[in-house]
Design a protein around this motif. Sequence first.
Motif, PDB file in Angstrom:
ATOM      1  N   ARG A 117       0.680  -1.240   0.072  1.00  0.00           N
ATOM      2  CA  ARG A 117      -0.049   0.144  -0.082  1.00  0.00           C
ATOM      3  C   ARG A 117       0.778   1.374  -0.123  1.00  0.00           C
ATOM      4  N   THR A 118       2.217   1.190   0.346  1.00  0.00           N
ATOM      5  CA  THR A 118       3.067   2.258   0.445  1.00  0.00           C
ATOM      6  C   THR A 118       4.244   1.901  -0.279  1.00  0.00           C
ATOM      7  N   VAL A 119       4.919   2.579  -1.183  1.00  0.00           N
ATOM      8  CA  VAL A 119       5.936   2.401  -1.840  1.00  0.00           C
ATOM      9  C   VAL A 119       6.858   3.702  -2.102  1.00  0.00           C
ATOM     10  N   ALA A 120       8.270   3.222  -1.884  1.00  0.00           N
ATOM     11  CA  ALA A 120       9.125   4.391  -2.213  1.00  0.00           C
ATOM     12  C   ALA A 120       9.932   4.086  -3.209  1.00  0.00           C
ATOM     13  N   PHE A 121      10.272   5.341  -4.109  1.00  0.00           N
ATOM     14  CA  PHE A 121      10.930   5.111  -5.146  1.00  0.00           C
ATOM     15  C   PHE A 121      12.230   5.965  -5.173  1.00  0.00           C
ATOM     16  N   PRO A 122      13.313   5.460  -5.571  1.00  0.00           N
ATOM     17  CA  PRO A 122      14.456   6.479  -5.947  1.00  0.00           C
ATOM     18  C   PRO A 122      14.352   7.191  -7.183  1.00  0.00           C
ATOM     19  N   PHE A 153      -2.984   1.522  -3.448  1.00  0.00           N
ATOM     20  CA  PHE A 153      -2.135   2.357  -2.803  1.00  0.00           C
ATOM     21  C   PHE A 153      -2.602   3.517  -1.986  1.00  0.00           C
ATOM     22  N   VAL A 154      -1.998   3.806  -1.135  1.00  0.00           N
ATOM     23  CA  VAL A 154      -2.260   4.798  -0.040  1.00  0.00           C
ATOM     24  C   VAL A 154      -1.357   5.856  -0.413  1.00  0.00           C
ATOM     25  N   GLU A 155      -0.007   5.829  -0.452  1.00  0.00           N
ATOM     26  CA  GLU A 155       1.291   6.494  -0.711  1.00  0.00           C
ATOM     27  C   GLU A 155       2.141   6.052  -1.557  1.00  0.00           C
ATOM     28  N   LEU A 156       2.589   6.826  -2.667  1.00  0.00           N
ATOM     29  CA  LEU A 156       3.854   6.563  -3.585  1.00  0.00           C
ATOM     30  C   LEU A 156       4.643   7.777  -3.235  1.00  0.00           C
ATOM     31  N   ARG A 157       5.834   7.437  -2.870  1.00  0.00           N
ATOM     32  CA  ARG A 157       6.869   8.495  -2.430  1.00  0.00           C
ATOM     33  C   ARG A 157       8.128   8.470  -3.158  1.00  0.00           C
ATOM     34  N   PHE A 158       8.527   9.351  -3.714  1.00  0.00           N
ATOM     35  CA  PHE A 158      10.032   9.502  -4.370  1.00  0.00           C
ATOM     36  C   PHE A 158      10.882  10.156  -2.976  1.00  0.00           C
ATOM     37  N   VAL A 159      11.810   9.421  -2.897  1.00  0.00           N
ATOM     38  CA  VAL A 159      12.778   9.621  -1.981  1.00  0.00           C
ATOM     39  C   VAL A 159      14.049  10.073  -2.694  1.00  0.00           C
TER      40      VAL A 159
END
Length: 175
Positions: A117-122, A153-159
């Motif tokens: 549900r939450t994914v972090a991308f570079p 998904f709840v949050e898709l985050r670019f890190v």
Amino acid sequence: MTARPAITRVLGDITEQRVDAIVNAANSSLLGGGGVDGAIHRRGGPEILAECRRLRAGRYGRGLPTGQAVATTAGRLPARWVIHTVGPVHSTTEDRSEQLASCYRESLRVAAELGARTVAFPAISTGVYRWPVADAARVAVRAVTEAAAVGAFVELRFVLFDEPAHRAFGAALAP
């Protein structure tokens, strides 16, 4: 109607993100390397490498093709899974934007199959693969926005690791 996930950006270290899945900008060997890939393997520990070796011994004997994605355990990382994807090397003579977009779409497809549900991308391909960060941000944000509906998904985050990338992704996310 399904609610759209929040698409966010943070300045930080992807290996410290408490999310369901972290996306790894891997090389095709899946056996670790430099940059984000090396950091994920080092911090995640030998469990990630062991699963990558099993993948290489089986379905991905020739390596993971550019634009595809596959998941492993996250080992010691504060995430449940690592989704490995191989970005394209930037070219000034050939448009490889579709391959870069595929990295994000395929990572989200795999994440949805896992139930993340939450994914972090570079910022995929912006390191040693030399993709200009502003263009990479534009491609990434468009691909993630378009593919976000494939899962719950709840949050898709670019890190983003540095301030120039953080600014570029901010500009790409601006309405």
